[in-house]
Design a protein around this motif. Structure first.
Motif, PDB file in Angstrom:
ATOM      1  N   MET A 257      47.891 -49.795 143.701  1.00  0.00           N
ATOM      2  CA  MET A 257      47.881 -51.753 144.296  1.00  0.00           C
ATOM      3  C   MET A 257      46.857 -51.481 144.740  1.00  0.00           C
ATOM      4  O   MET A 257      46.380 -51.285 145.528  1.00  0.00           O
ATOM      5  CB  MET A 257      49.686 -52.051 144.411  1.00  0.00           C
ATOM      6  CG  MET A 257      50.766 -51.903 144.217  1.00  0.00           C
ATOM      7  SD  MET A 257      52.361 -52.577 144.663  1.00  0.00           S
ATOM      8  CE  MET A 257      51.865 -54.127 144.172  1.00  0.00           C
TER       9      MET A 257
ATOM     10  N   THR B 224      57.780 -45.160 146.447  1.00  0.00           N
ATOM     11  CA  THR B 224      58.935 -45.765 145.512  1.00  0.00           C
ATOM     12  C   THR B 224      60.465 -45.566 144.716  1.00  0.00           C
ATOM     13  O   THR B 224      59.719 -44.009 144.524  1.00  0.00           O
ATOM     14  CB  THR B 224      58.684 -47.074 145.898  1.00  0.00           C
ATOM     15  OG1 THR B 224      59.827 -48.128 145.786  1.00  0.00           O
ATOM     16  CG2 THR B 224      57.924 -47.265 144.469  1.00  0.00           C
TER      17      THR B 224
ATOM     18  N   PHE C  74      55.493 -55.215 142.095  1.00  0.00           N
ATOM     19  CA  PHE C  74      54.906 -53.714 141.726  1.00  0.00           C
ATOM     20  C   PHE C  74      54.562 -53.894 140.302  1.00  0.00           C
ATOM     21  O   PHE C  74      54.194 -52.871 140.383  1.00  0.00           O
ATOM     22  CB  PHE C  74      56.394 -52.466 141.755  1.00  0.00           C
ATOM     23  CG  PHE C  74      56.612 -52.166 142.839  1.00  0.00           C
ATOM     24  CD1 PHE C  74      55.338 -51.618 143.429  1.00  0.00           C
ATOM     25  CD2 PHE C  74      58.492 -52.030 143.294  1.00  0.00           C
ATOM     26  CE1 PHE C  74      56.194 -50.848 145.335  1.00  0.00           C
ATOM     27  CE2 PHE C  74      58.148 -51.778 144.757  1.00  0.00           C
ATOM     28  CZ  PHE C  74      56.786 -51.081 145.386  1.00  0.00           C
TER      29      PHE C  74
ATOM     30  N   SER D 285      52.081 -47.338 137.779  1.00  0.00           N
ATOM     31  CA  SER D 285      52.702 -46.668 138.570  1.00  0.00           C
ATOM     32  C   SER D 285      52.759 -45.326 137.703  1.00  0.00           C
ATOM     33  O   SER D 285      52.346 -44.497 136.554  1.00  0.00           O
ATOM     34  CB  SER D 285      54.743 -47.237 137.491  1.00  0.00           C
ATOM     35  OG  SER D 285      55.001 -48.296 138.278  1.00  0.00           O
TER      36      SER D 285
ATOM     37  N   ALA E 135      60.182 -50.269 141.308  1.00  0.00           N
ATOM     38  CA  ALA E 135      58.277 -49.808 140.459  1.00  0.00           C
ATOM     39  C   ALA E 135      59.217 -50.299 139.400  1.00  0.00           C
ATOM     40  O   ALA E 135      58.574 -51.204 138.556  1.00  0.00           O
ATOM     41  CB  ALA E 135      58.198 -48.300 140.283  1.00  0.00           C
TER      42      ALA E 135
ATOM     43  N   LEU F 133      54.393 -57.988 148.048  1.00  0.00           N
ATOM     44  CA  LEU F 133      55.180 -57.773 148.844  1.00  0.00           C
ATOM     45  C   LEU F 133      55.221 -57.966 149.792  1.00  0.00           C
ATOM     46  O   LEU F 133      56.707 -58.026 150.353  1.00  0.00           O
ATOM     47  CB  LEU F 133      54.289 -55.916 149.163  1.00  0.00           C
ATOM     48  CG  LEU F 133      55.344 -54.366 149.826  1.00  0.00           C
ATOM     49  CD1 LEU F 133      54.534 -53.354 149.841  1.00  0.00           C
ATOM     50  CD2 LEU F 133      55.220 -54.862 151.434  1.00  0.00           C
TER      51      LEU F 133
ATOM     52  N   GLY G   8      50.836 -53.456 139.835  1.00  0.00           N
ATOM     53  CA  GLY G   8      50.240 -52.061 140.125  1.00  0.00           C
ATOM     54  C   GLY G   8      50.542 -51.266 138.688  1.00  0.00           C
ATOM     55  O   GLY G   8      50.766 -51.675 137.385  1.00  0.00           O
TER      56      GLY G   8
ATOM     57  N   VAL H 174      53.113 -46.245 143.428  1.00  0.00           N
ATOM     58  CA  VAL H 174      52.271 -46.742 142.922  1.00  0.00           C
ATOM     59  C   VAL H 174      50.995 -47.412 142.844  1.00  0.00           C
ATOM     60  O   VAL H 174      51.097 -47.698 144.525  1.00  0.00           O
ATOM     61  CB  VAL H 174      53.280 -48.731 143.092  1.00  0.00           C
ATOM     62  CG1 VAL H 174      52.742 -49.823 142.040  1.00  0.00           C
ATOM     63  CG2 VAL H 174      54.877 -48.408 142.023  1.00  0.00           C
TER      64      VAL H 174
ATOM     65  N   MET I 261      61.759 -56.957 143.311  1.00  0.00           N
ATOM     66  CA  MET I 261      60.559 -56.895 143.533  1.00  0.00           C
ATOM     67  C   MET I 261      59.345 -57.018 142.221  1.00  0.00           C
ATOM     68  O   MET I 261      58.690 -55.633 141.617  1.00  0.00           O
ATOM     69  CB  MET I 261      60.398 -55.676 144.271  1.00  0.00           C
ATOM     70  CG  MET I 261      61.490 -54.840 145.485  1.00  0.00           C
ATOM     71  SD  MET I 261      61.094 -53.285 146.259  1.00  0.00           S
ATOM     72  CE  MET I 261      62.653 -53.735 147.428  1.00  0.00           C
TER      73      MET I 261
END
Length: 251
Positions: free
Chosen positions: A144, A197, A211, A216, A202, A152, A214, A142, A208
């Protein structure tokens, strides 16, 4: 005239045959429940058919792929098995990124829940990796912005969960991130970072959601296959026990 009657008869038969006839229960019988336990006898014919395949599978799964002189567990905020698999995720993703993106991966993050069991000291067999990682997860990178990584760090501050990381240091104090480093350096908010990850995380697994900010990038690498290859390349496993997650005053 006869033809007209014939056609009429055929039409009536066709219409009748298209009618939906309601189903009715003709008979109901009570059957005996069969308990699935150790007393249930094997179907010998079935056992005979699958035996050659079972023997082949057992030979493959019981092959030694590495060795460890210490128990590899998922316990603790910096578990040795968690650190090891996070490092393997980083290494595999970094090698792929250098080849396909001409970039380096900056860090890796996996979830402790994806590690299903421990590996006892001694020979590491192929089946042990399948027991540790039974899922068909894929390694995802990812991309970012440094400014988006705050999500995060806040995730770890809120949950204080021991999800393993590699090339990351996250220190939490009084419920807030107090020190965060990537590869030993402070985060540059305007820099692009590449975080390895799993596809599960993701996509927002384990909440989470950070993510999602970002981009992927699919690698096509299955995590379990990567771990197997890494174990095979390292005949003697010496896991890192450095502190990566530091929850000061954790309850």
């Amino acid at each position: 005239m006869k033809n007209k009657f014939l056609l009429l008869g055929i039409a009536l038969v066709s219409l009748t045959s298209c009618k939906t006839i309601p189903l009715q229960v003709a008979n109901v019988e009570t059957q005996k429940n069969i308990s699935i336990n150790k007393d249930l006898k094997n179907d010998e014919a079935f056992v005979k058919v699958i035996e050659p395949y079972k023997q082949k599978l057992d030979r493959e799964m019981n092959q030694k792929i590495s060795h460890t002189n210490t128990d590899l567990t998922k316990q603790g905020d910096n578990s040795n098995l968690g650190n090891l698999l996070a490092d393997y995720t980083f290494e595999g993703a970094n090698e792929w990124a250098k080849s396909h993106l001409q970039k380096n991966v900056d860090a890796a993050l996996i979830n402790i829940g994806g590690i299903r069991t421990a590996i006892g000291k001694g020979d590491i067999l192929l089946k042990n990796v399948y027991e540790v990682m039974p899922f068909e997860n894929e390694v995802v990178i990812v991309k970012m912005k440094g400014s988006d990584l705050q999500g995060l760090f806040e995730y770890y501050a809120k949950n204080e969960v021991n999800n393993p990381v590699s090339h990351l240091y996250i220190e939490i104090q009084n419920g807030k991130p107090s020190k965060t480093l990537i590869d030993g350096k402070t985060i540059n908010s305007s820099q692009d970072y590449y975080i390895a990850t799993s596809d599960y995380l993701a996509l927002g697994g384990d909440n989470m959601n950070f993510f999602a900010k970002g981009e992927s990038i699919s690698t096509g690498i299955k995590m379990r296959d990567l771990f197997i290859d890494c174990f095979k390349k390292n005949p003697q496993i010496v896991p890192n026990t450095d502190v990566r997650l530091n929850f000061i005053g954790k309850k």
